[in-house]
Scaffold this active site. Structure first.
Site, PDB file in Angstrom:
ATOM      1  N   GLU A 250       0.874  -1.180   0.000  1.00  0.00           N
ATOM      2  CA  GLU A 250       0.000   0.000   0.000  1.00  0.00           C
ATOM      3  C   GLU A 250       0.902   1.217   0.000  1.00  0.00           C
ATOM      4  O   GLU A 250       1.666   1.429   0.956  1.00  0.00           O
ATOM      5  CB  GLU A 250      -0.917   0.005   1.226  1.00  0.00           C
ATOM      6  CG  GLU A 250      -1.920  -1.134   1.251  1.00  0.00           C
ATOM      7  CD  GLU A 250      -2.836  -1.168   0.041  1.00  0.00           C
ATOM      8  OE1 GLU A 250      -2.967  -0.137  -0.655  1.00  0.00           O
ATOM      9  OE2 GLU A 250      -3.411  -2.234  -0.224  1.00  0.00           O
ATOM     10  N   CYS A 284      -2.486   9.025   3.541  1.00  0.00           N
ATOM     11  CA  CYS A 284      -2.172   8.608   2.170  1.00  0.00           C
ATOM     12  C   CYS A 284      -3.327   8.936   1.234  1.00  0.00           C
ATOM     13  O   CYS A 284      -3.127   9.135   0.048  1.00  0.00           O
ATOM     14  CB  CYS A 284      -1.862   7.128   2.135  1.00  0.00           C
ATOM     15  SG  CYS A 284      -3.163   6.147   2.882  1.00  0.00           S
TER      16      CYS A 284
END
Ligand code: NAD
Length: 484
Positions: A250, A284
């Site tokens: 990720e 993020c």
């Protein structure tokens, strides 16, 4: 003055807390004069021992009673909630997110353990008829094995929690390496696992420098779950290729929010500001590009700039703080350099762009907004991972979607519109892994898949039931009953 004491953290290997060979220190980004933690880094030999311990513990953990495993995970969740105030405070002091955010993150970590406690009991296989008489076929999901778990600094407890909870639920053993910038909360989590009696070797924790620890872990692990920057992700992917270690990555984002001319402007401004600046832009999935229709452009810029200027930036523990400091000194320097280069390439600075003076000596940066930018500017190509957003003006939906997709990242993307057809066109043509309609680009739930497409993510998704694809391996068994 507070009663906060220095946090001393060690490595946890094969059920024992151990010092390593070199020291690591952390300081409060809200107050650089306050040391938060002192840790000892694991040596390469320590990390090898942690991996060996995880391999040794695996067979017994795979066979551990289901109900007992579910009970252990549930207990972790219960204790995290019980201790969320103290863990949250430690987290806020070390990472710099506001106290409510830090406590909320600890509770989120607890919820992940509760969710996966249920998943222990829900790992169904499949039964198939066979083309051959007297046969049938069973497809089962087995643990993937020893899972190397590497996490970044921005969610110091939620990220280790959702990876560990899923790994353990599906019967895997773990070696966790949290970010060296903010290890305290992950250590608190592992202390708790130790306290409630997770068998030795099933969970191990090592502190250390990324590449050295990472290489040893990847070489020996069956699988690697990694969250961090895209460049680091590339490096771990290359390393994993050598050992054919299964990966779940990720990575970074450069997330766009489209604001169409028909948007509800109150809502659009509120979700834009939330996405860009809450948690100091260090999510993020935070918004870094506002792609705005030309008819509402000027109003949007004026109103969202007002929001940026109104935020109270301050010490993470102060009750009236809305935006805490930048988490680390290298990140703070990188954000300032990012702002300087955006100015140099001609973007108009509308709000922020500077350090903020607060009552303590911390890494305070004003929520920053640039306007009159083009999507091909460096400002709109690279992830800042800070409280910095830029506005790009567009003529219509097609151009907005094309600008949103013209990006080297594909993590999260949002749209503000009151037109259902436009929302659907965006939802189906966005290349991002997660798409938001009339909601901030950040703010995810733990029962559904999380992840981006390359280069924002690689491999199976995490969180929710989707994580079974990574944390388990399928086995197909052909059974000939005719001879039994
Ligand atoms: P980073 O890549 O610098 O570090 C992440 C982790 O990797 C740390 O534990 C670090 O020690 C370790 N590491 C560094 N080099 C390594 C190597 N060669 N091999 C193995 N491990 C190594 O990232 P960061 O600065 O801690 O975090 C910020 C980044 O994380 C941002 O890009 C952000 O977008 C991303 N992020 C992504 C998600 C997501 O779900 N997609 C979530 C949070 C953060």
């Amino acid at each position: 003055m507070t009663n906060d004491t220095l946090f001393i953290g060690q490595n946890y290997i094969d059920g024992a807390w151990r010092d390593g060979d070199t020291l690591l220190e952390t300081f409060n980004p809200s107050d650089l004069d306050e040391q938060v933690g002192r840790y000892s880094k694991a040596s390469p030999a320590d990390i090898e021992q942690a991996m060996d311990a995880a391999h040794r513990a695996l067979p017994a953990w795979r066979g551990y009673n289901m109900q007992a495993r579910a009970d252990l995970l549930r207990k972790v969740g219960d204790l995290l909630i019980e201790r969320s105030a103290s863990i949250g405070r430690l987290l806020a002091r070390e990472e710099g997110k506001t106290l409510p955010d830090a406590i909320g993150e600890t509770i989120r970590a607890a919820q992940c353990f509760h969710f996966y406690a249920g998943e222990v009991l829900r790992n169904p296989g499949q039964w198939h008829d066979s083309m051959r008489d007297g046969h049938n076929i069973i497809v089962s999901h087995e643990p993937v094995g020893v899972v190397a778990t590497i996490t970044p600094w921005n969610f110091p407890i939620a990220l280790p929690a959702w990876k560990l909870a899923a790994a353990l639920a599906y019967g895997n053993s773990v070696v966790l390496k949290p970010s060296s910038f903010v290890p305290a909360a992950a250590i608190m989590l592992v202390r708790l696992l130790d306290e409630i009696g997770v068998p030795k070797g099933v969970v191990n924790l090592v502190l250390g420098d990324g590449r050295i620890a990472g290489d040893i872990m990847i070489d020996s692990a069956d699988a690697l779950t990694f969250t961090g920057g895209t460049e680091t992700g590339r490096a771990v992917l290359q390393r994993s290729a050598l050992s054919m270690t299964k990966v779940q990555l990720e990575l970074g984002g450069k997330n766009p929010l489209i604001v169409l001319d028909d948007a509800d402007m109150d809502l659009a401004v509120s979700i834009a500001a939330n996405g860009a600046w809450i948690q100091t832009g260090q999510r993020c999935t935070g918004t870094e590009r506002f792609i705005v229709g030309d008819k509402v452009h000027d109003e949007f810029v004026e109103r969202v700039a007002k929001e940026a200027k109104a935020y109270r930036v301050g010490h993470a523990l102060d009750a009236d703080t809305q935006i805490g400091p930048v988490a680390t000194a290298p990140q703070f320097r990188a954000n300032l350099e990012f702002i300087a280069s955006a100015k140099a390439e001609g973007a108009d600075l509308i709000a922020g762009g500077c350090e903020v003076e607060c009552r303590t000596r911390g890494l305070y940066l004003a929520p920053t907004l640039f306007a009159n930018t083009r999507n091909d500017m460096q400002l709109n190509r690279h992830e800042s991972f800070g409280p910095i957003a830029a506005v790009i003006k567009v003529q219509d939906l097609d151009e907005a979607i094309s600008v949103a997709n013209d990006c080297d990242f594909a993590l999260s993307a949002g749209i503000a519109t009151q037109n259902l057809r436009a929302a659907e066109q965006f939802r189906s043509s966005s290349k991002a892994g997660m798409v938001m309609v009339n909601a901030p680009t950040a703010g995810l739930e733990y029962h559904v898949p999380l992840g981006g497409r390359a280069p924002s993510g690689f491999g199976p998704r995490e969180t929710g039931t989707a994580s079974a694809a990574f944390f388990t391996e399928m086995k197909t068994a052909y059974i000939n009953h005719g001879v039994i």
